[in-house]
Write a protein that holds these residues in place. Structure first.
Motif, PDB file in Angstrom:
ATOM      1  N   UNK A 162       1.076  -1.162   0.057  1.00 37.72           N
ATOM      2  CA  UNK A 162      -0.188   0.098   0.160  1.00 37.72           C
ATOM      3  C   UNK A 162       0.779   1.031   0.101  1.00 37.72           C
ATOM      4  N   UNK A 163       0.976   1.931  -1.193  1.00 36.30           N
ATOM      5  CA  UNK A 163       1.732   3.227  -1.416  1.00 36.30           C
ATOM      6  C   UNK A 163       1.165   4.475  -1.127  1.00 36.30           C
ATOM      7  N   UNK A 164       1.399   5.341   0.023  1.00 39.31           N
ATOM      8  CA  UNK A 164       0.524   6.418   0.675  1.00 39.31           C
ATOM      9  C   UNK A 164       1.534   7.305   0.783  1.00 39.31           C
ATOM     10  N   UNK A 165       1.203   8.555   0.509  1.00 37.96           N
ATOM     11  CA  UNK A 165       1.874   9.780   0.687  1.00 37.96           C
ATOM     12  C   UNK A 165       0.896  11.007   1.376  1.00 37.96           C
ATOM     13  N   UNK A 166       1.585  11.598   2.637  1.00 37.48           N
ATOM     14  CA  UNK A 166       0.569  12.452   3.203  1.00 37.48           C
ATOM     15  C   UNK A 166       0.607  13.629   2.412  1.00 37.48           C
ATOM     16  N   UNK A 167      -0.748  14.255   2.144  1.00 34.03           N
ATOM     17  CA  UNK A 167      -1.070  15.429   1.380  1.00 34.03           C
ATOM     18  C   UNK A 167      -2.249  16.205   1.897  1.00 34.03           C
ATOM     19  N   UNK A 190       4.177   1.275   2.023  1.00 37.83           N
ATOM     20  CA  UNK A 190       5.354   1.975   1.747  1.00 37.83           C
ATOM     21  C   UNK A 190       4.340   3.514   1.768  1.00 37.83           C
ATOM     22  N   UNK A 191       5.116   4.318   3.017  1.00 34.96           N
ATOM     23  CA  UNK A 191       4.716   5.679   3.341  1.00 34.96           C
ATOM     24  C   UNK A 191       5.660   6.654   3.291  1.00 34.96           C
ATOM     25  N   UNK A 192       4.898   7.743   2.753  1.00 35.07           N
ATOM     26  CA  UNK A 192       5.856   9.080   2.498  1.00 35.07           C
ATOM     27  C   UNK A 192       5.357  10.353   3.268  1.00 35.07           C
ATOM     28  N   UNK A 193       6.051  10.888   3.975  1.00 33.82           N
ATOM     29  CA  UNK A 193       5.836  12.141   4.757  1.00 33.82           C
ATOM     30  C   UNK A 193       6.958  13.194   4.095  1.00 33.82           C
ATOM     31  N   UNK A 194       6.531  14.463   3.399  1.00 30.66           N
ATOM     32  CA  UNK A 194       7.190  15.299   2.819  1.00 30.66           C
ATOM     33  C   UNK A 194       7.717  16.410   3.778  1.00 30.66           C
ATOM     34  N   UNK A 213      -1.067   6.633  -3.332  1.00 26.45           N
ATOM     35  CA  UNK A 213      -2.605   7.391  -3.101  1.00 26.45           C
ATOM     36  C   UNK A 213      -2.192   8.504  -2.006  1.00 26.45           C
ATOM     37  N   UNK A 214      -2.805   9.646  -2.244  1.00 22.42           N
ATOM     38  CA  UNK A 214      -2.768  10.899  -1.356  1.00 22.42           C
ATOM     39  C   UNK A 214      -3.624  10.550  -0.151  1.00 22.42           C
ATOM     40  N   UNK A 215      -3.248  10.936   1.174  1.00 17.62           N
ATOM     41  CA  UNK A 215      -4.110  10.857   2.370  1.00 17.62           C
ATOM     42  C   UNK A 215      -3.875  12.047   3.056  1.00 17.62           C
ATOM     43  N   UNK A 216      -5.119  12.808   3.221  1.00 14.23           N
ATOM     44  CA  UNK A 216      -5.187  13.856   4.023  1.00 14.23           C
ATOM     45  C   UNK A 216      -5.042  13.381   5.577  1.00 14.23           C
ATOM     46  N   UNK A 217      -4.349  14.321   6.555  1.00 11.49           N
ATOM     47  CA  UNK A 217      -4.262  13.731   7.944  1.00 11.49           C
ATOM     48  C   UNK A 217      -5.207  14.563   8.828  1.00 11.49           C
ATOM     49  N   UNK A 218      -5.984  15.566   8.374  1.00 10.60           N
ATOM     50  CA  UNK A 218      -6.796  16.203   8.960  1.00 10.60           C
ATOM     51  C   UNK A 218      -6.708  17.670   8.853  1.00 10.60           C
ATOM     52  N   UNK A 219      -7.329  18.420   9.616  1.00  9.35           N
ATOM     53  CA  UNK A 219      -7.692  19.928   9.454  1.00  9.35           C
ATOM     54  C   UNK A 219      -6.540  20.783  10.126  1.00  9.35           C
ATOM     55  N   UNK A 230       1.732   9.481  12.827  1.00  6.25           N
ATOM     56  CA  UNK A 230       0.118   9.296  12.626  1.00  6.25           C
ATOM     57  C   UNK A 230       0.166   8.282  11.506  1.00  6.25           C
ATOM     58  N   UNK A 231       0.741   8.132  10.456  1.00  4.50           N
ATOM     59  CA  UNK A 231       0.541   7.380   9.336  1.00  4.50           C
ATOM     60  C   UNK A 231       1.315   5.830   9.839  1.00  4.50           C
ATOM     61  N   UNK A 232       2.298   5.986  10.517  1.00  7.56           N
ATOM     62  CA  UNK A 232       3.076   4.736  11.103  1.00  7.56           C
ATOM     63  C   UNK A 232       1.952   3.943  12.014  1.00  7.56           C
ATOM     64  N   UNK A 233       1.181   4.751  12.854  1.00  4.90           N
ATOM     65  CA  UNK A 233       0.359   4.328  13.754  1.00  4.90           C
ATOM     66  C   UNK A 233      -0.883   3.503  12.947  1.00  4.90           C
TER      67      UNK A 233
END
Length: 241
Positions: A162-167, A190-194, A213-219, A230-233
């Motif tokens: 699962x290839x995810x990046x925070x955006x 596989x996770x990415x944080x910029x 896939x881009x994932x939003x981590x909140x407001x 947060x992504x690792x959890x």
């Protein structure tokens, strides 16, 4: 809990030696004496009950009494690539990723990165991995990868993970991702944080084109290390189920 110490060389047979920082900690901080029992691990799996036999100025000799095949790893691999934050926040980042079970950490080179992953930086990160593993009970060390360019990493990550990046502003929220992914089997993450300034438009386009896939981590605006935790959890919770 028995004190835990890391042995740099693979443990084989009935003898083991602590050197450098580990020897100093046992001999001079914990006042270790012959006859004292401790737990050893060499980062390759399992742990060992050992007894101190000799304490020298720069080394501690131990007799290995038994091996215990104890593992505290996630059932699937989690690779976290992060554009490093500055200063002491790097150590906090590594500590939490080790505790959460991440298997590989990749220092990511991005356009807006604020800290360069130099050789001395990587040495500090590797030491932080050992200290965190000692504390949390992991018997396998989280690997620190050589630094990778963003383009290289997104194009070469395993396609079955699962290839995810925070955006920020991505249509898929972290909670939606967790619910949807938790319904099926996952081979790995596989996770990415910029960086603090975020990924550039070119980088996000590149990731999307490679199947990420881009994932939003909140407001709220999160620091790099908080976003990574947060992504690792989320990945750890999905893996545990």
């Amino acid at each position: 809990m028995t004190q835990r110490y890391f042995v740099e060389q693979p443990i084989a047979g009935t003898q083991a030696t602590l050197l450098a920082a580990e020897a100093h900690h046992l001999a001079h901080v914990m006042r270790g004496k012959p006859g004292q029992q401790v737990t050893l691990f060499d980062g390759r799996g399992g742990e060992y009950l050992a007894e101190v036999t000799r304490v020298d100025r720069a080394a501690v000799q131990l007799c290995v009494l038994s091996h215990h095949a104890i593992e505290r790893e996630l059932p699937i691999p989690v690779t976290m690539a992060v554009s490093l934050p500055k200063g002491d926040r790097q150590r906090w980042l590594i500590e939490k990723l080790v505790e959460l079970g991440v298997s590989t950490f990749v220092p990511l080179i991005t356009t807006r990165g604020v800290a360069q992953p130099t050789g001395s930086t990587l040495e500090r990160l590797e030491r932080a991995v050992i200290e965190a593993a000692k504390q949390c009970g992991r018997n396998r060390l989280m690997a620190i990868s050589t630094p990778r360019e963003f383009r290289e990493f997104v194009s070469q990550a395993p396609v079955d993970s699962k290839r995810i990046f925070a955006h920020p502003g991505a249509p898929l929220s972290i909670s939606q991702f967790g619910r949807e992914t938790g319904n099926g089997s996952v081979a790995g993450f596989s996770l990415i944080v910029g960086p603090e300034g975020g990924l550039t438009d070119d980088e996000t386009t590149m990731a999307n084109a490679a199947g990420w896939t881009a994932v939003d981590l909140g407001t709220r605006i999160l620091r790099v290390e908080t976003a990574a935790a947060m992504l690792a959890t989320t990945a750890a919770l999905i893996a545990a189920n």
